[in-house]
Design a protein around this motif. Sequence first.
Motif, mmCIF file in Angstrom:
data_model
loop_
_atom_site.group_PDB
_atom_site.id
_atom_site.type_symbol
_atom_site.label_atom_id
_atom_site.label_comp_id
_atom_site.label_asym_id
_atom_site.label_seq_id
_atom_site.Cartn_x
_atom_site.Cartn_y
_atom_site.Cartn_z
ATOM 1 N N GLY A 196 0.301 0.230 -2.526
ATOM 2 C CA GLY A 196 0.228 -0.446 -1.237
ATOM 3 C C GLY A 196 0.685 -1.874 -1.331
ATOM 4 O O GLY A 196 1.524 -2.224 -2.159
ATOM 5 N N SER A 197 0.095 -2.729 -0.508
ATOM 6 C CA SER A 197 0.432 -4.150 -0.459
ATOM 7 C C SER A 197 -0.337 -4.900 -1.548
ATOM 8 O O SER A 197 -1.570 -4.972 -1.492
ATOM 9 N N PRO A 198 0.362 -5.473 -2.535
ATOM 10 C CA PRO A 198 -0.342 -6.190 -3.608
ATOM 11 C C PRO A 198 -1.262 -7.292 -3.092
ATOM 12 O O PRO A 198 -2.377 -7.442 -3.587
ATOM 13 N N LYS A 199 -0.808 -8.045 -2.098
ATOM 14 C CA LYS A 199 -1.632 -9.137 -1.572
ATOM 15 C C LYS A 199 -2.993 -8.637 -1.122
ATOM 16 O O LYS A 199 -4.026 -9.164 -1.528
ATOM 17 N N ASN A 200 -2.996 -7.650 -0.260
ATOM 18 C CA ASN A 200 -4.242 -7.159 0.320
ATOM 19 C C ASN A 200 -5.120 -6.459 -0.718
ATOM 20 O O ASN A 200 -6.341 -6.653 -0.741
ATOM 21 N N ILE A 201 -4.511 -5.654 -1.566
ATOM 22 C CA ILE A 201 -5.294 -4.920 -2.572
ATOM 23 C C ILE A 201 -5.930 -5.880 -3.567
ATOM 24 O O ILE A 201 -7.127 -5.780 -3.859
ATOM 25 N N ILE A 202 -5.136 -6.833 -4.098
ATOM 26 C CA ILE A 202 -5.652 -7.768 -5.111
ATOM 27 C C ILE A 202 -6.705 -8.699 -4.528
ATOM 28 O O ILE A 202 -7.740 -8.947 -5.155
ATOM 29 N N ALA A 203 -6.469 -9.201 -3.323
ATOM 30 C CA ALA A 203 -7.371 -10.197 -2.733
ATOM 31 C C ALA A 203 -8.601 -9.604 -2.067
ATOM 32 O O ALA A 203 -9.670 -10.216 -2.089
ATOM 33 N N HIS A 204 -8.470 -8.391 -1.462
ATOM 34 C CA HIS A 204 -9.556 -7.907 -0.619
ATOM 35 C C HIS A 204 -10.078 -6.510 -0.964
ATOM 36 O O HIS A 204 -11.268 -6.354 -1.243
#
Length: 159
Positions: free
Chosen positions: A91-99
Motif C-alpha cells: 500500500g502507501s508507505p506513508k500511511n502504513i509506516i506512520a499510522h
Amino acid sequence: MLKQYHHIQVAVDGSKEAEMAFGKAVEVAKRNEAELEILHVVDTRAFQDVSSFDSAMVEQVSKEAQAKIEEYYKQAKDAGVKDVKYSIEFGSPKNIIAHEFPKKHNIDLIIIGATGLNAVERLLIGSITEYVTRTSSCDVLVIREPAAQKQDIEKNTKN
C-alpha cells in the motif's frame, strides 16, 4: 528519567540509510529489552503505472522483499534481540509506516532513515520520513548518514 520503549518499528527499504536505521533499531531494542518489528512496505502505487500489469512482477518484488527482510530478522536475532518480528505490507508507505502499522502493533517508537541515495529517492523517501515525523502519534527517531550530516553542517556554516 529516560523513556522505556517496548515496541519498536524500523522501516527498511534496502537503502543505505535504512540499513543504518536498522542497526540503530537493533541497539535501541536491546538496550530497552523491547520487541523489534521490522517493516517493509511495497508501494503498490508503482504497479498502477504499469500498463500491462503482471502479477508475476508483484510476486517477484514480494520474493525479493521476503528474502531481504528475513536477512534483517536473522541479523537482529544474532545481535541479541530476543523478540523480533517482521512484516511485509502492501500500500502507501506513508500511511502504513506512520499510522496503520503502529496502531495495529502498539508501536511506541518508529526508527526510519532520513533519505535515499539520489535526488529522486531523496524526494520520495524524504517525503515519507517528513510525513512520518510530522503525523505519527508516537516518537520517531530519524537516522542520517554521517556524510550527509557533515555536508548539511558545512552548507549551513557557509551561509
